[in-house]
Each structure stands twice: as C-alpha cells, then as structure tokens.
Design a protein around this motif. Structure first.
Motif, PDB file in Angstrom:
ATOM      1  N   THR A 164       9.810  -6.355   0.526  1.00  0.00           N
ATOM      2  CA  THR A 164      11.193  -5.942   0.328  1.00  0.00           C
ATOM      3  C   THR A 164      11.322  -4.990  -0.852  1.00  0.00           C
ATOM      4  N   VAL A 165      12.189  -4.003  -0.692  1.00  0.00           N
ATOM      5  CA  VAL A 165      12.544  -3.102  -1.784  1.00  0.00           C
ATOM      6  C   VAL A 165      14.040  -3.245  -2.032  1.00  0.00           C
ATOM      7  N   PHE A 166      14.425  -3.197  -3.301  1.00  0.00           N
ATOM      8  CA  PHE A 166      15.817  -3.409  -3.703  1.00  0.00           C
ATOM      9  C   PHE A 166      16.357  -2.171  -4.411  1.00  0.00           C
ATOM     10  N   LEU A 167      17.676  -2.035  -4.374  1.00  0.00           N
ATOM     11  CA  LEU A 167      18.341  -1.012  -5.180  1.00  0.00           C
ATOM     12  C   LEU A 167      19.562  -1.669  -5.814  1.00  0.00           C
ATOM     13  N   GLN A 168      19.483  -1.878  -7.119  1.00  0.00           N
ATOM     14  CA  GLN A 168      20.614  -2.393  -7.884  1.00  0.00           C
ATOM     15  C   GLN A 168      21.465  -1.212  -8.314  1.00  0.00           C
TER      16      GLN A 168
ATOM     17  N   VAL B 119      22.064   9.431 -10.528  1.00  0.00           N
ATOM     18  CA  VAL B 119      22.070   7.962 -10.554  1.00  0.00           C
ATOM     19  C   VAL B 119      21.268   7.391 -11.714  1.00  0.00           C
ATOM     20  N   LYS B 120      20.612   8.245 -12.487  1.00  0.00           N
ATOM     21  CA  LYS B 120      19.820   7.762 -13.622  1.00  0.00           C
ATOM     22  C   LYS B 120      20.693   6.965 -14.582  1.00  0.00           C
ATOM     23  N   GLY B 121      20.179   5.811 -14.992  1.00  0.00           N
ATOM     24  CA  GLY B 121      20.927   4.956 -15.908  1.00  0.00           C
ATOM     25  C   GLY B 121      21.925   4.033 -15.224  1.00  0.00           C
ATOM     26  N   ARG B 122      22.151   4.246 -13.924  1.00  0.00           N
ATOM     27  CA  ARG B 122      23.099   3.400 -13.188  1.00  0.00           C
ATOM     28  C   ARG B 122      22.408   2.602 -12.078  1.00  0.00           C
ATOM     29  N   PHE B 123      21.384   3.180 -11.460  1.00  0.00           N
ATOM     30  CA  PHE B 123      20.675   2.530 -10.359  1.00  0.00           C
ATOM     31  C   PHE B 123      19.289   2.095 -10.819  1.00  0.00           C
ATOM     32  N   THR B 124      18.815   0.975 -10.251  1.00  0.00           N
ATOM     33  CA  THR B 124      17.473   0.492 -10.542  1.00  0.00           C
ATOM     34  C   THR B 124      16.787   0.094  -9.240  1.00  0.00           C
ATOM     35  N   ILE B 125      15.644   0.704  -8.955  1.00  0.00           N
ATOM     36  CA  ILE B 125      14.870   0.358  -7.770  1.00  0.00           C
ATOM     37  C   ILE B 125      13.771  -0.617  -8.180  1.00  0.00           C
TER      38      ILE B 125
ATOM     39  N   ALA C 106       0.805  -1.221   0.000  1.00  0.00           N
ATOM     40  CA  ALA C 106       0.000   0.000   0.000  1.00  0.00           C
ATOM     41  C   ALA C 106       0.839   1.272   0.000  1.00  0.00           C
ATOM     42  N   PHE C 107       2.162   1.118   0.095  1.00  0.00           N
ATOM     43  CA  PHE C 107       3.024   2.285   0.276  1.00  0.00           C
ATOM     44  C   PHE C 107       4.020   2.456  -0.864  1.00  0.00           C
ATOM     45  N   ALA C 108       4.214   3.712  -1.267  1.00  0.00           N
ATOM     46  CA  ALA C 108       5.354   4.030  -2.107  1.00  0.00           C
ATOM     47  C   ALA C 108       6.604   3.940  -1.245  1.00  0.00           C
ATOM     48  N   MET C 109       7.682   3.454  -1.810  1.00  0.00           N
ATOM     49  CA  MET C 109       8.929   3.260  -1.058  1.00  0.00           C
ATOM     50  C   MET C 109      10.082   3.992  -1.735  1.00  0.00           C
ATOM     51  N   GLY C 110      11.089   4.284  -0.945  1.00  0.00           N
ATOM     52  CA  GLY C 110      12.238   4.983  -1.496  1.00  0.00           C
ATOM     53  C   GLY C 110      13.541   4.544  -0.868  1.00  0.00           C
ATOM     54  N   TRP C 111      14.610   4.777  -1.606  1.00  0.00           N
ATOM     55  CA  TRP C 111      15.960   4.625  -1.067  1.00  0.00           C
ATOM     56  C   TRP C 111      16.547   6.014  -0.872  1.00  0.00           C
ATOM     57  N   TYR C 112      17.237   6.165   0.247  1.00  0.00           N
ATOM     58  CA  TYR C 112      17.844   7.428   0.622  1.00  0.00           C
ATOM     59  C   TYR C 112      19.299   7.151   0.979  1.00  0.00           C
ATOM     60  N   ARG C 113      20.132   8.188   0.949  1.00  0.00           N
ATOM     61  CA  ARG C 113      21.515   7.989   1.361  1.00  0.00           C
ATOM     62  C   ARG C 113      22.034   9.224   2.082  1.00  0.00           C
ATOM     63  N   GLN C 114      23.001   8.980   2.957  1.00  0.00           N
ATOM     64  CA  GLN C 114      23.630  10.066   3.688  1.00  0.00           C
ATOM     65  C   GLN C 114      25.128   9.871   3.660  1.00  0.00           C
ATOM     66  N   ALA C 115      25.803  10.794   3.009  1.00  0.00           N
ATOM     67  CA  ALA C 115      27.258  10.776   2.939  1.00  0.00           C
ATOM     68  C   ALA C 115      27.829  11.545   4.133  1.00  0.00           C
ATOM     69  N   PRO C 116      29.074  11.272   4.490  1.00  0.00           N
ATOM     70  CA  PRO C 116      29.689  11.976   5.630  1.00  0.00           C
ATOM     71  C   PRO C 116      29.627  13.491   5.461  1.00  0.00           C
TER      72      PRO C 116
ATOM     73  N   SER D 264      17.118  11.835  -0.992  1.00  0.00           N
ATOM     74  CA  SER D 264      16.374  10.789  -1.679  1.00  0.00           C
ATOM     75  C   SER D 264      17.119  10.410  -2.945  1.00  0.00           C
ATOM     76  N   VAL D 265      17.251   9.117  -3.199  1.00  0.00           N
ATOM     77  CA  VAL D 265      17.970   8.614  -4.365  1.00  0.00           C
ATOM     78  C   VAL D 265      16.999   8.090  -5.421  1.00  0.00           C
ATOM     79  N   ALA D 266      16.035   7.296  -4.993  1.00  0.00           N
ATOM     80  CA  ALA D 266      15.107   6.660  -5.930  1.00  0.00           C
ATOM     81  C   ALA D 266      13.819   6.337  -5.192  1.00  0.00           C
ATOM     82  N   THR D 267      12.707   6.377  -5.931  1.00  0.00           N
ATOM     83  CA  THR D 267      11.418   6.000  -5.353  1.00  0.00           C
ATOM     84  C   THR D 267      10.686   5.050  -6.291  1.00  0.00           C
ATOM     85  N   ILE D 268       9.811   4.238  -5.705  1.00  0.00           N
ATOM     86  CA  ILE D 268       8.984   3.337  -6.485  1.00  0.00           C
ATOM     87  C   ILE D 268       7.579   3.390  -5.914  1.00  0.00           C
ATOM     88  N   GLY D 269       6.597   3.632  -6.783  1.00  0.00           N
ATOM     89  CA  GLY D 269       5.225   3.733  -6.348  1.00  0.00           C
ATOM     90  C   GLY D 269       4.588   2.379  -6.110  1.00  0.00           C
TER      91      GLY D 269
END
Length: 116
Positions: free
Chosen positions: A77-81, A63-69, A31-41, A47-52
């Motif tokens: 489970t949600v994945f980030l390739q 990250v377009k063209g390099r990452f796949t959610i 029921a939820f949209a999910m996302g991957w986030y990142r925090q660098a030092p 926000s890096v990527a979201t999937i509805g």
C-alpha cells in the motif's frame, strides 16, 4: 496483471486534511517506485508525489510542505497524507508506478473535493 485500488477520498473544507490509500495486487510491490497522480476537471493527469523503493520522496512545488507520501510494503500500500488542502487540490487521485513508460492499468481513482 496488477490491480490498483484507491480509497479514502471525500469532501473536505479548505484547510482540512485527508489521507488516501492505494493497494496494489503484486507481491513484488517493494521492487517498484510508486507515485500519486491527480486529474482535475478539464486538465491532464499530473504527477503529485513519488516514493522510491528505499523511501526517498519527491513532490511537485504546489504540494510541498502540505502533502506526505509514504508506503507500507508488507501491506502493498502507498499513502498520501494531504494537509492544509486548497480548492485547487480538487481532483481524482490515482496511484501507479513511478519513473516508467509502462504503468500498470489505472484504477478507478478516488475523488477529493475541497470546498466550503
């Protein structure tokens, strides 16, 4: 309360690949949209990527063209390739709900380090 558990990070050379995963402890995961986030030092979490709910995806330009959610609702489970990784991708990666002002409690994240 939903618990998020990220895994799959590690050390990889520039140009390499990693797949990170995140499992949410909710039977209503679909029921939820999910996302991957990142925090660098020294930087804020971004926000890096979201999937509805229906699988529509969005990515930040860097990250377009390099990452796949992707997501597996049966496994909650949600994945980030992540392919063609760059040193600037080094960060702690987290997942959470997307498109909300009320995220679930953040998990511990998974460290991704891109270095030769």
């Amino acid at each position: 309360q939903v618990r998020l558990v990220e895994s799959g990070g590690g050390l990889v050379q520039p140009g390499g690949s990693l797949r990170v995963s995140c499992t949410a402890s909710t039977m209503r995961f679909n029921a939820f949209a999910m996302g991957w986030y990142r925090q660098a030092p020294g930087k804020e979490r971004e926000s890096v990527a979201t999937i509805g709910r229906l699988g529509n995806t969005k990515y930040i330009d860097s990250v377009k063209g390099r990452f796949t959610i992707s997501r597996n609702n049966m496994q909650q489970t949600v994945f980030l390739q992540m392919d063609r990784l760059k040193p600037e991708d080094t960060a702690i990666y987290y997942c959470n709900r997307a498109g909300t002002d009320s995220p679930w409690p953040w998990g511990q994240g998974t460290q991704v380090t891109v270095s030769s």
